[in-house]
Write a protein that holds these residues in place. Sequence first.
Motif, PDB file in Angstrom:
ATOM      1  N   THR A 126       0.827  -1.205   0.000  1.00 26.06           N
ATOM      2  CA  THR A 126       0.000   0.000   0.000  1.00 26.06           C
ATOM      3  C   THR A 126       0.863   1.258   0.000  1.00 26.06           C
ATOM      4  O   THR A 126       0.580   2.222  -0.717  1.00 26.06           O
ATOM      5  N   ASP A 127       1.935   1.246   0.786  1.00 18.44           N
ATOM      6  CA  ASP A 127       2.827   2.408   0.840  1.00 18.44           C
ATOM      7  C   ASP A 127       3.572   2.594  -0.479  1.00 18.44           C
ATOM      8  O   ASP A 127       3.760   3.733  -0.940  1.00 18.44           O
ATOM      9  N   VAL A 128       4.011   1.491  -1.091  1.00 18.52           N
ATOM     10  CA  VAL A 128       4.674   1.588  -2.391  1.00 18.52           C
ATOM     11  C   VAL A 128       3.721   2.173  -3.422  1.00 18.52           C
ATOM     12  O   VAL A 128       4.087   3.050  -4.215  1.00 18.52           O
ATOM     13  N   LEU A 129       2.490   1.688  -3.425  1.00 22.66           N
ATOM     14  CA  LEU A 129       1.479   2.219  -4.352  1.00 22.66           C
ATOM     15  C   LEU A 129       1.296   3.717  -4.165  1.00 22.66           C
ATOM     16  O   LEU A 129       1.353   4.491  -5.132  1.00 22.66           O
ATOM     17  N   LEU A 130       1.077   4.148  -2.932  1.00 24.43           N
ATOM     18  CA  LEU A 130       0.789   5.561  -2.684  1.00 24.43           C
ATOM     19  C   LEU A 130       2.011   6.441  -2.955  1.00 24.43           C
ATOM     20  O   LEU A 130       1.872   7.567  -3.441  1.00 24.43           O
ATOM     21  N   ALA A 131       3.194   5.946  -2.666  1.00 19.14           N
ATOM     22  CA  ALA A 131       4.396   6.717  -2.984  1.00 19.14           C
ATOM     23  C   ALA A 131       4.578   6.828  -4.498  1.00 19.14           C
ATOM     24  O   ALA A 131       4.966   7.885  -5.010  1.00 19.14           O
ATOM     25  N   PHE A 132       4.292   5.755  -5.213  1.00 16.29           N
ATOM     26  CA  PHE A 132       4.455   5.759  -6.665  1.00 16.29           C
ATOM     27  C   PHE A 132       3.440   6.691  -7.333  1.00 16.29           C
ATOM     28  O   PHE A 132       3.694   7.218  -8.410  1.00 16.29           O
ATOM     29  N   TYR A 133       2.321   6.895  -6.677  1.00 15.70           N
ATOM     30  CA  TYR A 133       1.314   7.863  -7.135  1.00 15.70           C
ATOM     31  C   TYR A 133       1.519   9.233  -6.487  1.00 15.70           C
ATOM     32  O   TYR A 133       0.653  10.088  -6.595  1.00 15.70           O
ATOM     33  N   ARG A 134       2.620   9.406  -5.801  1.00 12.56           N
ATOM     34  CA  ARG A 134       2.971  10.685  -5.165  1.00 12.56           C
ATOM     35  C   ARG A 134       1.973  11.078  -4.081  1.00 12.56           C
ATOM     36  O   ARG A 134       1.705  12.245  -3.859  1.00 12.56           O
ATOM     37  N   ARG A 135       1.436  10.091  -3.385  1.00 17.88           N
ATOM     38  CA  ARG A 135       0.530  10.356  -2.263  1.00 17.88           C
ATOM     39  C   ARG A 135       1.221  10.209  -0.921  1.00 17.88           C
ATOM     40  O   ARG A 135       0.686  10.661   0.090  1.00 17.88           O
ATOM     41  N   LEU A 136       2.362   9.592  -0.874  1.00 21.14           N
ATOM     42  CA  LEU A 136       3.153   9.482   0.347  1.00 21.14           C
ATOM     43  C   LEU A 136       4.571   9.945   0.051  1.00 21.14           C
ATOM     44  O   LEU A 136       5.101   9.659  -1.031  1.00 21.14           O
ATOM     45  N   PRO A 137       5.229  10.616   0.987  1.00 22.78           N
ATOM     46  CA  PRO A 137       6.635  10.983   0.791  1.00 22.78           C
ATOM     47  C   PRO A 137       7.519   9.747   0.869  1.00 22.78           C
ATOM     48  O   PRO A 137       7.183   8.756   1.526  1.00 22.78           O
ATOM     49  N   LEU A 138       8.646   9.814   0.220  1.00 25.05           N
ATOM     50  CA  LEU A 138       9.580   8.697   0.255  1.00 25.05           C
ATOM     51  C   LEU A 138      10.266   8.576   1.607  1.00 25.05           C
ATOM     52  O   LEU A 138      10.655   7.475   2.015  1.00 25.05           O
ATOM     53  N   ASP A 139      10.432   9.694   2.289  1.00 20.81           N
ATOM     54  CA  ASP A 139      11.160   9.696   3.551  1.00 20.81           C
ATOM     55  C   ASP A 139      10.230   9.381   4.720  1.00 20.81           C
ATOM     56  O   ASP A 139       9.075   9.800   4.742  1.00 20.81           O
ATOM     57  N   GLY A 140      10.766   8.687   5.690  1.00 26.46           N
ATOM     58  CA  GLY A 140       9.979   8.386   6.873  1.00 26.46           C
ATOM     59  C   GLY A 140       9.047   7.218   6.626  1.00 26.46           C
ATOM     60  O   GLY A 140       9.001   6.617   5.559  1.00 26.46           O
ATOM     61  N   GLY A 141       8.280   6.878   7.621  1.00 25.00           N
ATOM     62  CA  GLY A 141       7.323   5.787   7.472  1.00 25.00           C
ATOM     63  C   GLY A 141       8.005   4.449   7.286  1.00 25.00           C
ATOM     64  O   GLY A 141       9.081   4.183   7.822  1.00 25.00           O
ATOM     65  N   LYS A 142       7.401   3.617   6.452  1.00 26.35           N
ATOM     66  CA  LYS A 142       7.867   2.249   6.283  1.00 26.35           C
ATOM     67  C   LYS A 142       8.600   2.026   4.968  1.00 26.35           C
ATOM     68  O   LYS A 142       8.937   0.893   4.635  1.00 26.35           O
ATOM     69  N   LEU A 143       8.846   3.094   4.209  1.00 24.16           N
ATOM     70  CA  LEU A 143       9.475   2.959   2.910  1.00 24.16           C
ATOM     71  C   LEU A 143      10.996   3.059   3.017  1.00 24.16           C
ATOM     72  O   LEU A 143      11.531   3.758   3.877  1.00 24.16           O
ATOM     73  N   GLU A 144      11.668   2.366   2.103  1.00 23.68           N
ATOM     74  CA  GLU A 144      13.126   2.380   2.054  1.00 23.68           C
ATOM     75  C   GLU A 144      13.553   2.585   0.598  1.00 23.68           C
ATOM     76  O   GLU A 144      13.038   1.913  -0.307  1.00 23.68           O
ATOM     77  N   VAL A 145      14.465   3.521   0.364  1.00 25.25           N
ATOM     78  CA  VAL A 145      15.004   3.769  -0.973  1.00 25.25           C
ATOM     79  C   VAL A 145      16.462   3.327  -0.981  1.00 25.25           C
ATOM     80  O   VAL A 145      17.264   3.793  -0.172  1.00 25.25           O
ATOM     81  N   LEU A 146      16.798   2.438  -1.914  1.00 29.63           N
ATOM     82  CA  LEU A 146      18.150   1.908  -2.030  1.00 29.63           C
ATOM     83  C   LEU A 146      18.709   2.262  -3.409  1.00 29.63           C
ATOM     84  O   LEU A 146      18.051   2.029  -4.423  1.00 29.63           O
ATOM     85  N   GLY A 147      19.897   2.819  -3.450  1.00 25.17           N
ATOM     86  CA  GLY A 147      20.501   3.161  -4.727  1.00 25.17           C
ATOM     87  C   GLY A 147      20.364   4.640  -5.032  1.00 25.17           C
ATOM     88  O   GLY A 147      20.369   5.476  -4.124  1.00 25.17           O
ATOM     89  N   GLU A 148      20.252   4.984  -6.309  1.00 25.46           N
ATOM     90  CA  GLU A 148      20.268   6.367  -6.759  1.00 25.46           C
ATOM     91  C   GLU A 148      18.902   7.016  -6.587  1.00 25.46           C
ATOM     92  O   GLU A 148      18.044   6.946  -7.468  1.00 25.46           O
ATOM     93  N   ARG A 149      18.729   7.643  -5.447  1.00 21.77           N
ATOM     94  CA  ARG A 149      17.467   8.308  -5.111  1.00 21.77           C
ATOM     95  C   ARG A 149      17.070   9.331  -6.184  1.00 21.77           C
ATOM     96  O   ARG A 149      15.889   9.535  -6.455  1.00 21.77           O
ATOM     97  N   GLU A 150      18.046   9.968  -6.799  1.00 13.22           N
ATOM     98  CA  GLU A 150      17.759  11.016  -7.789  1.00 13.22           C
ATOM     99  C   GLU A 150      16.938  10.486  -8.957  1.00 13.22           C
ATOM    100  O   GLU A 150      16.090  11.197  -9.498  1.00 13.22           O
ATOM    101  N   LEU A 151      17.156   9.237  -9.348  1.00 12.00           N
ATOM    102  CA  LEU A 151      16.397   8.667 -10.458  1.00 12.00           C
ATOM    103  C   LEU A 151      14.940   8.488 -10.078  1.00 12.00           C
ATOM    104  O   LEU A 151      14.037   8.770 -10.879  1.00 12.00           O
ATOM    105  N   LEU A 152      14.697   8.041  -8.865  1.00 11.08           N
ATOM    106  CA  LEU A 152      13.310   7.883  -8.421  1.00 11.08           C
ATOM    107  C   LEU A 152      12.610   9.231  -8.335  1.00 11.08           C
ATOM    108  O   LEU A 152      11.447   9.372  -8.755  1.00 11.08           O
ATOM    109  N   ASP A 153      13.300  10.232  -7.815  1.00 12.23           N
ATOM    110  CA  ASP A 153      12.729  11.583  -7.786  1.00 12.23           C
ATOM    111  C   ASP A 153      12.436  12.084  -9.201  1.00 12.23           C
ATOM    112  O   ASP A 153      11.396  12.708  -9.454  1.00 12.23           O
ATOM    113  N   PHE A 154      13.364  11.825 -10.116  1.00  8.62           N
ATOM    114  CA  PHE A 154      13.199  12.223 -11.519  1.00  8.62           C
ATOM    115  C   PHE A 154      11.936  11.593 -12.103  1.00  8.62           C
ATOM    116  O   PHE A 154      11.146  12.257 -12.788  1.00  8.62           O
ATOM    117  N   TRP A 155      11.754  10.314 -11.828  1.00  8.96           N
ATOM    118  CA  TRP A 155      10.545   9.608 -12.301  1.00  8.96           C
ATOM    119  C   TRP A 155       9.281  10.233 -11.718  1.00  8.96           C
ATOM    120  O   TRP A 155       8.332  10.531 -12.447  1.00  8.96           O
TER     121      TRP A 155
END
Length: 266
Positions: A230-259
């Motif tokens: 659920t958190d991945v879905l909402l983050a991918f739809y820009r409904r949840l921030p990537l930071d905090g909560g239960k999400l983890e970003v591994l690797g080049e964060r800039e690419l995910l932000d770019f997307w």
Amino acid sequence: MTLLGHDRYCDAIELQVGQLRDVVTSDGTDLSATVPTCPDWSLQQLVRHTGGALRWAELLVRTRAKESIPEKEVPLGEGPQDESDPAALGAWLAETGEMLVGTLREAGPDAQVWGWAGTLTSGFWARRMTHELAIHRADATLAAGLPYEVAPDVAADAIDEWLQIVEYVQRTRPNDAADELRGPGRSIHLHATDTTPELNAEWVVELTEQGVSWRRGHEKATVALRGPLTDVLLAFYRRLPLDGGKLEVLGERELLDFWLERASFG
């Protein structure tokens, strides 16, 4: 990738309309409150928009429309006149859901209907409205400070559909921001950590010179987004921030932000 069945979409619409109505009529819900994830709207405006979209889709399918229908021609598409009565808004929403589900069930998945993404069937609208509800129900639920839940199969299919929309936009709208999502050697991995292997809730998204391509599966990527589905879905739809909560970003964060900045829809 396998679509959910037509009856499953209809069941999901029916359930989610009821859940959204519960948010609207819940004690303490402030319909005038700003929706943080859609800050141009109040909660009431969000609900009216969502119900209006459902009524628009219902009219398209019921009339077997061969082209788009202007929103102003949708009966009661803007909702009840009384802007201060949650019960009236909830009743309108309930009626809207009953109309849409009844029309979709009567039509089945293969009736020929105009659609904006190249799929000209009633099944397109069953799927699209399922996920329209899933995301805007999240907007409403989060705005009201209530817990949000969505069925895992619906959440996974919503990510599939979102990726297909990005592909469609790249093919048909060369001036859209999504067209910037090209280039060799970059990839995004989405990894839901709380589902069964049977659901296969992992995705690999590749940004190629020809455009975005994707598949379900577990592979190394330039950047990975991990967390509950659920958190991945909402983050991918820009409904949840990537930071905090239960999400983890591994690797080049800039690419995910770019997307996330460029893969937008509505």
